[in-house]
Each structure stands twice: as C-alpha cells, then as structure tokens.
Enzyme design. Structure first.
Site, PDB file in Angstrom:
ATOM      1  N   HIS A 209      30.004  -1.054   8.269  1.00  0.00           N
ATOM      2  CA  HIS A 209      28.688  -0.872   8.884  1.00  0.00           C
ATOM      3  C   HIS A 209      28.080  -2.240   9.223  1.00  0.00           C
ATOM      4  CE1 HIS A 209      28.961   3.201   7.731  1.00  0.00           C
ATOM      5  NE2 HIS A 209      28.081   3.270   6.756  1.00  0.00           N
TER       6      HIS A 209
ATOM      7  N   GLY B 224      40.266  11.708  -0.433  1.00  0.00           N
ATOM      8  CA  GLY B 224      39.343  11.330   0.638  1.00  0.00           C
ATOM      9  C   GLY B 224      39.378   9.850   0.955  1.00  0.00           C
TER      10      GLY B 224
ATOM     11  N   CYS C 266      25.651   3.727   1.004  1.00  0.00           N
ATOM     12  CA  CYS C 266      26.384   2.552   1.503  1.00  0.00           C
ATOM     13  C   CYS C 266      25.511   1.564   2.270  1.00  0.00           C
ATOM     14  CB  CYS C 266      27.566   2.995   2.364  1.00  0.00           C
ATOM     15  SG  CYS C 266      27.131   4.206   3.612  1.00  0.00           S
TER      16      CYS C 266
HETATM   17  P1  A2P Z   1      40.451  17.766  -0.216  1.00  0.00           P
HETATM   18  O1  A2P Z   1      41.247  16.685   0.468  1.00  0.00           O
HETATM   19  O2  A2P Z   1      41.297  18.628  -1.106  1.00  0.00           O
HETATM   20  O3  A2P Z   1      39.566  18.531   0.714  1.00  0.00           O
HETATM   21  P2  A2P Z   1      36.201  12.640   2.619  1.00  0.00           P
HETATM   22  O4  A2P Z   1      34.833  12.167   2.237  1.00  0.00           O
HETATM   23  O5  A2P Z   1      37.106  11.544   3.084  1.00  0.00           O
HETATM   24  O6  A2P Z   1      36.152  13.785   3.575  1.00  0.00           O
HETATM   25  O7  A2P Z   1      36.861  13.193   1.247  1.00  0.00           O
HETATM   26  C1  A2P Z   1      36.272  14.190   0.468  1.00  0.00           C
HETATM   27  C2  A2P Z   1      37.058  14.342  -0.823  1.00  0.00           C
HETATM   28  O8  A2P Z   1      36.389  15.330  -1.621  1.00  0.00           O
HETATM   29  C3  A2P Z   1      38.470  14.845  -0.645  1.00  0.00           C
HETATM   30  O9  A2P Z   1      39.290  14.301  -1.663  1.00  0.00           O
HETATM   31  C4  A2P Z   1      38.306  16.335  -0.837  1.00  0.00           C
HETATM   32  O10 A2P Z   1      39.478  16.994  -1.267  1.00  0.00           O
HETATM   33  C5  A2P Z   1      37.304  16.355  -1.955  1.00  0.00           C
HETATM   34  N1  A2P Z   1      36.595  17.640  -2.016  1.00  0.00           N
HETATM   35  C6  A2P Z   1      35.852  18.224  -1.052  1.00  0.00           C
HETATM   36  N2  A2P Z   1      35.357  19.397  -1.487  1.00  0.00           N
HETATM   37  C7  A2P Z   1      35.803  19.568  -2.763  1.00  0.00           C
HETATM   38  C8  A2P Z   1      35.649  20.581  -3.748  1.00  0.00           C
HETATM   39  N3  A2P Z   1      34.928  21.675  -3.523  1.00  0.00           N
HETATM   40  N4  A2P Z   1      36.269  20.408  -4.943  1.00  0.00           N
HETATM   41  C9  A2P Z   1      36.992  19.300  -5.198  1.00  0.00           C
HETATM   42  N5  A2P Z   1      37.178  18.300  -4.298  1.00  0.00           N
HETATM   43  C10 A2P Z   1      36.594  18.436  -3.096  1.00  0.00           C
END
Ligand code: A2P
Length: 349
Positions: free
Chosen positions: A245, A16, A132
């Site tokens: 922000h 992410g 944040c």
């Molecule tokens: P993934 O890329 O596999 O969806 P952001 O805030 O930029 O959207 O990133 C969210 C982060 O949290 C990403 O790395 C995403 O992985 C991860 N994520 C979201 N849902 C889950 C989950 N259920 N289990 C593990 N990681 C998750």
C-alpha cells in the site's frame, strides 16, 4: 537467563495471502516452533503445504483444533475469528488476531511492537493486529510524534489488491488479461474492475460518508498511540497494485517540525527506511516495498499551507508489516518477554 519456549502454533487461515506469508516468516525468522498446525475451511480439506521440507496437512478447523496450542495466528476473516477465538482461549491459547473483530474492544490490546509493545502484556487471551493501512501510517508517524506531538493527521491511501486476500489478487490479474483481450473483466471479489481503474475503498460507509477502512485509521491509531485527542481524517482508495500500500500523509504538529529533523528521526526509526533521491525523483514505490519488512518513507517536505505542517509519502508491504510480520513480531514479543502462559516455558540458565 535465556528463556526458551517450545511454542506450538496454529495458523487459522493458513491457505490465504496472510497465512502464506506467516508460514514464510516463521521459517525465515527461525521462530522457536515446537509444533505447527495448519487450519483452514472445508474448501482446503486434503491439501498439504510444504514447511521446512515437510508436507503438513491442512486441517479443517474444529473445536478440537486448539488443544495443546500456545499461540493461534488467525487470518481467516472477522467472522471466523469471532467463532473460534474464545474457543481457542478457553483451551489455553493466546490468539493474535489479524481481523477487525476485536480491535476496538477495550479489553483487547491493539499492538504494533515498535510503537506500544507494553500493551501486549495486558492481554487476556486475545491480542489484535491492527489494520494494515493503520500499521503503515503509525510506523512513520509514531517516531515523529514522540519528538513533537502530532495534533492532526490527514491521510490518503492507495491500497493494493492484497488487502482483499489472495483471490482478489488473482482477480486483478484475470481482469488485466481479460481487458487486454477485449473481454469483460470478472468482478467477484471487487464490486468494479480494479485493473486499469481505481475506486474508493469498498467497505460500508457511515452516515458521515466515511468508509470502515477510513474509520479504522482514525480509531485504531488513537488507540495504539493512546492519544484520543489526535484529529484524523482519511480517504482510502483501492488501486490496481498487487501488493504493498502507499499513503500520502499530512501532519500538523503542535510546534514546527523542521524537515531535516523529521528526516533524521525517520532515518533512525525502527522498521522504517528513508527512501529519497530528489535529483532522480526516486521515492518509495509499492514495487520496491513488496516483500520488504521496512516501511519506506520519503518526499518529506514542509507543508506550504501551514507553518506546523509536514507532508510525507510512504509505501509498505500490506501482507508483511501490514499483517503477517506484525503478527509474528507480537508472537516473538510474547515469547521474549515471557508474556505467554508460564506453563509453556522451559527456563534455560
Ligand atoms: P480456505 O482457503 O480453505 O478458504 P484470503 O484472505 O487470502 O482470502 O484467505 C482467507 C483464509 O481464511 C484462507 O486460508 C481461508 O481458507 C480461511 N478461511 C476462510 N473462511 C474460513 C472458515 N469459515 N473457517 C476456516 N478458515 C476459513
């Protein structure tokens, strides 16, 4: 005596926006890493991410993911943190959680290293990284509050797309492209088009009409400052800025705070940079705060409407000090003060 830890880190949410920044910071700050595990959802299975010249596989998080891990840096949303934090703690890890899941739990310290580092020592396995907008505001208000108690804070925020994650940042770019081509902008992450627009923060409202983001600024600031008596009101707005922000802050002190004094305090505050060129009308801008560690503060002026009032303006990188940097600083604090489990420490004399 110098304490050297062989720290084994797991990044939960490694793919992410915050996870990506965490990786960059671990690298650029030479964090004393022994091992690095990258965890995400099944959507990322099979991906690899380059770190220090090595391609590290992204693993789907499972019950076995935290075996032998010292610190979990979690930035995968509140639901994911609630699912995995206790499992990680049971396996001996300290979780530094970027979500809102545990922030107001009285047993969980809510830490900004420049403000309340000692709170981290009280952890029982989980340390929460504040919201944040709260972090950025606290960085500017705390040094002033130390000199002259703040009684009331009125804040208005101008929040970038990065607060809603990487997909939201991509959505704003796609919206801008679509609008410029006369097409209907996509709205999957956000309820309305953000490009060429703005709207009140899209988190649920309470019965008093305050959204969750606004209440985080109220409640988290009081907890971090250990000052439940401070009166705080905020209006949070999303603006079509990709990251960093901005906040307009009005402070009411117990006694007048001279502008020159406030400038001097903030010019010397850790993690803050004073940015003011009154002749050039140059003050903090999100474009300048992007990628920077410091919170940029300026336009400090006497509130014309109140003898004890002060106005200021700030910009800070939401992904960096507002999230990933603060989390890495907490991890560094745990290592430096030996507040991790002693079993992981190697004492070097
Ligand atoms: P993934 O890329 O596999 O969806 P952001 O805030 O930029 O959207 O990133 C969210 C982060 O949290 C990403 O790395 C995403 O992985 C991860 N994520 C979201 N849902 C889950 C989950 N259920 N289990 C593990 N990681 C998750």
């Amino acid at each position: 005596m110098h304490l050297s830890f062989n720290v084994r880190i797991a990044l939960l949410g490694a793919t992410g926006a915050v996870g990506t920044e965490l990786l960059e910071l671990l690298q650029s700050r030479n964090f004393p890493l022994a091992d690095l595990k990258l965890l995400a959802s099944p959507r990322s299975a099979g991906r690899t991410i380059s770190f220090q010249g090595e391609d590290i596989p992204v693993e789907v998080v499972t019950e076995k993911s935290f075996d032998g891990i010292d610190i979990v840096l979690a930035s995968a949303g509140g639901g994911t943190s609630k699912t995995w934090a206790s499992i990680a703690v049971e396996q001996g890890a300290v979780v530094i959680d970027n979500s809102s899941a545990f922030r107001m739990n009285p047993d969980v310290p809510l830490v900004i290293p420049e403000v309340n580092p000692e709170a981290a020592a009280t952890h029982q396995g989980i340390i929460a990284n504040p919201n944040c907008t709260t972090i950025l505001m606290a960085m500017a208000v705390w040094p002033l509050h130390q000199v002259q108690p703040v009684q009331r804070i009125i804040a208005a925020t101008y929040q970038s797309a990065s607060g809603a994650g990487m997909r939201a940042m991509e959505e704003v770019k796609a919206q801008a492209r679509a609008i410029l081509q006369g097409e209907t902008p996509p709205t999957e992450c956000f309820p309305y088009p953000l490009a060429f627009n703005l709207f009140p923060h899209n988190t649920p409202m309470n019965e008093q009409g305050y959204c969750e983001e606004e209440m985080k600024m109220v409640n988290e600031t009081r907890k971090i400052f250990n000052a439940p008596q401070i009166k705080i009101s905020a209006t949070c707005v999303r603006v079509p800025v990709l990251r960093a922000h901005s906040e307009a802050i009005n402070l009411e002190f117990a006694q007048p705070m001279p502008v020159a004094k406030a400038r001097e305090i903030l010019a010397n505050a850790a993690g803050v940079q004073l940015v003011e060129d009154w002749e050039a009308n140059y003050f903090p801008m999100p474009i300048d705060a992007t990628g920077r560690d410091e919170v940029l503060v300026g336009r400090i002026r006497q509130d014309l409407s109140h003898p004890c009032g002060l106005e200021l303006w700030l910009c800070g990188d939401q992904v960096r000090k507002g999230a990933a940097l603060n989390a890495v600083q907490i991890a560094e604090l745990l290592v430096a003060r030996n507040w991790l489990k002693p079993k992981t420490a190697t004492v070097v004399h």
